[in-house]
Write an enzyme that holds these catalytic residues in place. Sequence first.
Site, PDB file in Angstrom:
ATOM      1  N   ASN A  86      13.764   2.140  -5.643  1.00  0.00           N
ATOM      2  CA  ASN A  86      14.393   3.279  -4.600  1.00  0.00           C
ATOM      3  C   ASN A  86      12.510   3.458  -3.464  1.00  0.00           C
ATOM      4  OD1 ASN A  86      16.955   3.591  -5.920  1.00  0.00           O
ATOM      5  ND2 ASN A  86      15.753   5.357  -7.394  1.00  0.00           N
ATOM      6  N   HIS A  99       7.647   2.480  -7.737  1.00  0.00           N
ATOM      7  CA  HIS A  99       8.466   1.765  -8.741  1.00  0.00           C
ATOM      8  C   HIS A  99       9.364   1.147  -9.407  1.00  0.00           C
ATOM      9  CE1 HIS A  99       9.758   6.208  -8.716  1.00  0.00           C
ATOM     10  NE2 HIS A  99      10.766   5.403  -8.813  1.00  0.00           N
TER      11      HIS A  99
END
Length: 113
Positions: A86, A99
């Site tokens: 994201n 991440h």
Amino acid sequence: MECIFCQIVAGKVPSEILYRDEEVIAFRDINPQAPTHVVIIPREHIPSLAHLSEVQSPLIGRMVNVANQLATREGITEGGYRLVINCGEGGGQLVPHLHMHLLGGRKLYDILG
Ligand code: 5GP
Ligand code: ZN
């Protein structure tokens, strides 16, 4: 140092670490969305994918490689899995440290869930 993932890297916030090397670590998500839900991060604080320089971009390949290894270790390779990054608020990013999510162990039906 306020970043929660930097604190996990530093060992100041406990987590179930599944993998670590000199550049990348991986740990179980605290709020799993699937039977296997692992977060893979660079040790270096890069706020998001949008902040990743071209020089840093091989990190993504390393993270994918770690995800593939962990998928095998978790026994989800055959059933299938999903890798998600994201980026930014609109992309659903809540933690501002780059991440990758590794999700598997259940059928992931809709476009992102
Ligand atoms: P994002 O929405 O930013 O892509 O995902 C951040 C993820 O980090 C979420 O799935 C959330 O559950 C996970 N997370 C947030 N804080 C912690 C924490 O302190 N420990 C662990 N293990 N996971 C966390
Ligand atoms: Zn950080």
